[in-house]
Scaffold this motif. Sequence first.
Motif, PDB file in Angstrom:
ATOM      1  N   GLY A  16       0.807  -1.209   0.000  1.00 50.52           N
ATOM      2  CA  GLY A  16       0.000   0.000   0.000  1.00 50.52           C
ATOM      3  C   GLY A  16       0.844   1.265   0.000  1.00 50.52           C
ATOM      4  N   VAL A  17       2.003   1.214   0.655  1.00 47.34           N
ATOM      5  CA  VAL A  17       2.908   2.351   0.624  1.00 47.34           C
ATOM      6  C   VAL A  17       3.357   2.631  -0.810  1.00 47.34           C
ATOM      7  N   GLY A  18       3.689   1.565  -1.551  1.00 49.47           N
ATOM      8  CA  GLY A  18       4.074   1.729  -2.949  1.00 49.47           C
ATOM      9  C   GLY A  18       2.947   2.322  -3.783  1.00 49.47           C
ATOM     10  N   LEU A  24       0.584   9.594  -5.414  1.00 47.22           N
ATOM     11  CA  LEU A  24       0.966  10.971  -5.102  1.00 47.22           C
ATOM     12  C   LEU A  24       2.059  11.491  -6.033  1.00 47.22           C
ATOM     13  N   ARG A  25       2.476  10.652  -6.976  1.00 51.84           N
ATOM     14  CA  ARG A  25       3.501  11.005  -7.963  1.00 51.84           C
ATOM     15  C   ARG A  25       4.865  11.288  -7.320  1.00 51.84           C
ATOM     16  N   ILE A 208       3.891   0.047  -6.696  1.00 52.44           N
ATOM     17  CA  ILE A 208       3.982   1.052  -7.766  1.00 52.44           C
ATOM     18  C   ILE A 208       3.407   0.492  -9.064  1.00 52.44           C
ATOM     19  N   ALA A 209       3.750  -0.761  -9.369  1.00 54.76           N
ATOM     20  CA  ALA A 209       3.247  -1.383 -10.593  1.00 54.76           C
ATOM     21  C   ALA A 209       1.731  -1.558 -10.547  1.00 54.76           C
ATOM     22  N   LEU A 210       1.193  -1.849  -9.370  1.00 52.62           N
ATOM     23  CA  LEU A 210      -0.257  -1.980  -9.251  1.00 52.62           C
ATOM     24  C   LEU A 210      -0.964  -0.666  -9.578  1.00 52.62           C
ATOM     25  N   ARG A 211      -0.381   0.433  -9.132  1.00 50.29           N
ATOM     26  CA  ARG A 211      -1.032   1.730  -9.329  1.00 50.29           C
ATOM     27  C   ARG A 211      -0.835   2.283 -10.737  1.00 50.29           C
ATOM     28  N   LEU A 212       0.370   2.117 -11.288  1.00 55.57           N
ATOM     29  CA  LEU A 212       0.683   2.751 -12.559  1.00 55.57           C
ATOM     30  C   LEU A 212       0.613   1.812 -13.756  1.00 55.57           C
TER      31      LEU A 212
END
Length: 307
Positions: A16-18, A24-25, A208-212
Amino acid sequence: MQGVFTGFATIAVVIGVGVLLAHLRVVDLEAQQVLSRLAFFVASPALMVITLSRADVHSVLSANLIATSAGVVASAGLYCALARWVWHRGLGDATIGALSASYVNAGNLGIPIASYVLGNAALVAPTLLLQMLVLQPLGLAVLDADARGRAGSVWQVLTRPFRNPLTLGSLAGVVLALTGWTLPSALANPLGLIGNMAVPSMLVAYGIALRLGPGLGRAGSVTELATTSSIKLVLQPLVAWFVAAHLIGVEGHALLAIVVTSALPTAQNIFVHATRYGRATVLARDTILITTVGAVPVILLLAALLG
């Protein structure tokens, strides 16, 4: 059961931190690549040296390893057959898919579950060593060959795993465990500090990969994703249980340990390998997500039935 929830909750928070950092970019996909390379080339090898140097490597020769291996072979074999004859995947993509369907999270999730649910962290050692010394080197050798476009000479094929940093770290740890040698603190302390970066780096990069990255299942076959997840959560522990209970005669707590470790979700480092070689990254990412969530009720059910 607290150990199950604690292990999964810890992983979820770090992922979740990632996700939050990406949202938040603060970081981007380039940062995800950097974290993955850091985990692959530096932190994970250091972690393997420290972890395996303290493991009881003699347990890898136990009869229980037969059941664990049977689950791995059945799971990877079924996926490979489907990848070849149904989905027509290339060698590299099929290798990542097979690892996604059979390579369990024996480290950062298996160890706490073995400690709190099974009562002994050493119970995960056979699975950890099997993966580190056999399954991972074999998979990386195939991925290396696929990336180069050719298998190379026999000597190159045989020696390629030993040019991989993760394999070298694993072998160094096993040598230390077998010989009883202890690293001097001037070396062990920095290695331990570096190794501590491995799991957080993997998990943050995964977040990060999950979000982007592409949405769940959008960049690949939903059927293929459902297959890898089902194989991992159902077939692998079922085969391990059958072999252990009916062919070897394992009973009680030892049987529970075998089945629970086989039911662990796909390890995050498979996503690191997929990213490193540019093969089936979305399939690896999504299988990790689904099996990590799905493993909670599966392990709770196994503990209730066999515990």
